[in-house]
Design a protein around this motif. Structure first.
Motif, PDB file in Angstrom:
ATOM      1  N   ASP A 184      24.170   5.790 -47.323  1.00  0.00           N
ATOM      2  CA  ASP A 184      22.830   5.887 -48.036  1.00  0.00           C
ATOM      3  C   ASP A 184      22.827   7.382 -48.977  1.00  0.00           C
ATOM      4  OD1 ASP A 184      21.915   3.499 -47.470  1.00  0.00           O
ATOM      5  OD2 ASP A 184      20.604   4.106 -46.103  1.00  0.00           O
ATOM      6  N   ASP A 186      21.517  10.857 -50.144  1.00  0.00           N
ATOM      7  CA  ASP A 186      20.870  11.888 -49.530  1.00  0.00           C
ATOM      8  C   ASP A 186      19.823  12.192 -50.596  1.00  0.00           C
ATOM      9  OD1 ASP A 186      22.207  12.099 -47.039  1.00  0.00           O
ATOM     10  OD2 ASP A 186      23.852  12.562 -48.013  1.00  0.00           O
ATOM     11  N   SER A 205      17.762   4.282 -50.962  1.00  0.00           N
ATOM     12  CA  SER A 205      17.172   5.644 -51.528  1.00  0.00           C
ATOM     13  C   SER A 205      15.793   5.701 -50.620  1.00  0.00           C
ATOM     14  CB  SER A 205      16.918   5.803 -52.820  1.00  0.00           C
ATOM     15  OG  SER A 205      18.129   5.547 -53.446  1.00  0.00           O
ATOM     16  N   ALA A 206      15.505   4.602 -49.538  1.00  0.00           N
ATOM     17  CA  ALA A 206      14.142   4.670 -48.764  1.00  0.00           C
ATOM     18  C   ALA A 206      13.882   6.027 -48.224  1.00  0.00           C
ATOM     19  CB  ALA A 206      14.337   3.934 -47.549  1.00  0.00           C
ATOM     20  N   TYR A 207      15.027   6.965 -47.846  1.00  0.00           N
ATOM     21  CA  TYR A 207      14.713   8.279 -47.299  1.00  0.00           C
ATOM     22  C   TYR A 207      15.475   9.260 -48.120  1.00  0.00           C
ATOM     23  CZ  TYR A 207      11.652   6.975 -43.547  1.00  0.00           C
ATOM     24  OH  TYR A 207      10.636   6.284 -42.554  1.00  0.00           O
ATOM     25  N   ALA A 208      15.879   9.004 -49.336  1.00  0.00           N
ATOM     26  CA  ALA A 208      16.497  10.117 -49.973  1.00  0.00           C
ATOM     27  C   ALA A 208      15.484  10.988 -50.827  1.00  0.00           C
ATOM     28  CB  ALA A 208      17.199   9.379 -51.369  1.00  0.00           C
ATOM     29  N   GLU A 209      16.040  12.232 -50.662  1.00  0.00           N
ATOM     30  CA  GLU A 209      15.115  13.277 -51.539  1.00  0.00           C
ATOM     31  C   GLU A 209      15.349  13.015 -53.170  1.00  0.00           C
ATOM     32  OE1 GLU A 209      13.303  15.854 -50.309  1.00  0.00           O
ATOM     33  OE2 GLU A 209      13.713  14.839 -48.037  1.00  0.00           O
ATOM     34  N   TYR A 210      14.355  13.567 -54.009  1.00  0.00           N
ATOM     35  CA  TYR A 210      14.323  13.091 -55.213  1.00  0.00           C
ATOM     36  C   TYR A 210      14.155  14.508 -56.017  1.00  0.00           C
ATOM     37  CZ  TYR A 210      14.489   8.070 -55.210  1.00  0.00           C
ATOM     38  OH  TYR A 210      14.813   6.823 -54.981  1.00  0.00           O
ATOM     39  N   ARG A 237      14.147  17.615 -43.692  1.00  0.00           N
ATOM     40  CA  ARG A 237      14.092  16.458 -43.623  1.00  0.00           C
ATOM     41  C   ARG A 237      13.645  15.684 -42.379  1.00  0.00           C
ATOM     42  NH1 ARG A 237      18.805  13.418 -46.173  1.00  0.00           N
ATOM     43  NH2 ARG A 237      16.960  12.150 -47.174  1.00  0.00           N
ATOM     44  N   ARG A 238      12.454  14.960 -41.990  1.00  0.00           N
ATOM     45  CA  ARG A 238      12.000  14.631 -40.803  1.00  0.00           C
ATOM     46  C   ARG A 238      12.131  13.259 -40.711  1.00  0.00           C
ATOM     47  NH1 ARG A 238       8.322  18.251 -42.691  1.00  0.00           N
ATOM     48  NH2 ARG A 238       6.753  16.526 -43.271  1.00  0.00           N
ATOM     49  N   PHE A 239      12.284  12.527 -41.808  1.00  0.00           N
ATOM     50  CA  PHE A 239      12.549  11.053 -41.546  1.00  0.00           C
ATOM     51  C   PHE A 239      11.399  10.490 -40.931  1.00  0.00           C
ATOM     52  CE2 PHE A 239      16.770  12.741 -42.163  1.00  0.00           C
ATOM     53  CZ  PHE A 239      17.270  12.126 -43.127  1.00  0.00           C
ATOM     54  N   GLY A 240      10.086  10.633 -41.071  1.00  0.00           N
ATOM     55  CA  GLY A 240       9.145   9.890 -40.474  1.00  0.00           C
ATOM     56  C   GLY A 240       8.540  10.903 -39.153  1.00  0.00           C
TER      57      GLY A 240
END
Length: 244
Positions: A184, A186, A205-210, A237-240
């Motif tokens: 996926d 990043d 891109s559910a957890y990508a940085e933009y 980046r904590r992923f929730g």
């Protein structure tokens, strides 16, 4: 540790960068030229960005070249873009192969002309053994269309008894996506000042940085890419999860 062009050490950066290359038409119109002039300038910019990837630690680069919605543009522009894609592949095939770039295409190829499909297949085959940078080019691609096509294939496997319905989870569908062999992204970058994702890599891109930048794509440089990679490296980046 990757380094930028000034040999400055970079923080841990993104391994997979995806780019929505926007602003070619506006770049050309600002210079009193037709939109296709901007698309040609944008294609030349791709080479610089691809060449910058190894020094920045970018192993995977995915670029959005033509969306399923782009067929709504004028016939002249669409025909010009298809011609540009054929010319780009023909011109860059040898250089990409020699530089260790592996090329893949994602999207629905059914609507594309046979000559372009043949060139796409040839470029994939010619670069299949490369591993320095994995360049994925999205042509006639849309995130919703991709998920719909993947779901049809998944449903077919269920109907044929190859997959049990109760075994379908969020780890199953990605195996049917166009990007099934890729990690996926990043970091997702969109140029030209627009702040939307335009149906690009919706699942992946559910957890990508933009990063949304004002630069028009033909003006986007390797130096700006390096800056965005540094920004990424500075993010937590904590992923929730929450920091202990």
């Amino acid at each position: 540790m990757p380094r930028d062009r000034d040999n400055e050490a970079l923080p841990a950066g993104p391994r997979h960068v995806a780019i929505i290359m926007d602003g070619n038409g506006r770049w050309a119109q600002a210079r009193g030229r037709p939109r296709l002039f901007g698309h040609h300038a944008g294609a030349r910019r791709v080479r610089e960005v691809v060449e910058a990837c190894p020094d920045l630690g970018i192993k995977y680069l995915t670029i959005f070249a033509f969306s399923t919605e782009n067929w709504k543009r004028t016939q002249v522009e669409v025909a010009g873009l298809m011609s540009l894609f054929r010319r780009y592949i023909t011109k860059e095939m040898r250089a990409l192969k020699e530089r260790g770039v592996r090329v893949r295409f994602i999207g629905d190829r059914v609507r594309l002309d046979p000559k372009l499909i043949g060139l796409m297949n040839q470029l994939e085959q010619e670069t299949a053994q490369n591993d320095l940078v994995h360049l994925t080019i999205a042509i006639n691609y849309g995130g919703r269309d991709e998920v719909a096509r993947a779901t049809r294939r998944l449903a077919q496997d269920v109907a044929e008894g190859k997959l049990r319905p109760e075994d379908v989870d969020e780890e199953t569908l990605p195996r049917y996506l166009d990007t099934c062999v890729l990690p996926d992204p990043d970091l997702v970058i969109r140029t030209s000042g627009e702040a939307r994702i335009s149906n690009f890599l919706l699942w992946q891109s559910a957890y990508a940085e933009y990063e949304f930048v004002d630069t028009l794509w033909p003006d986007f440089t390797a130096e700006e890419l390096a800056r965005l990679c540094r920004n990424y490296g500075a993010r937590e980046r904590r992923f929730g999860a929450v920091k202990a």
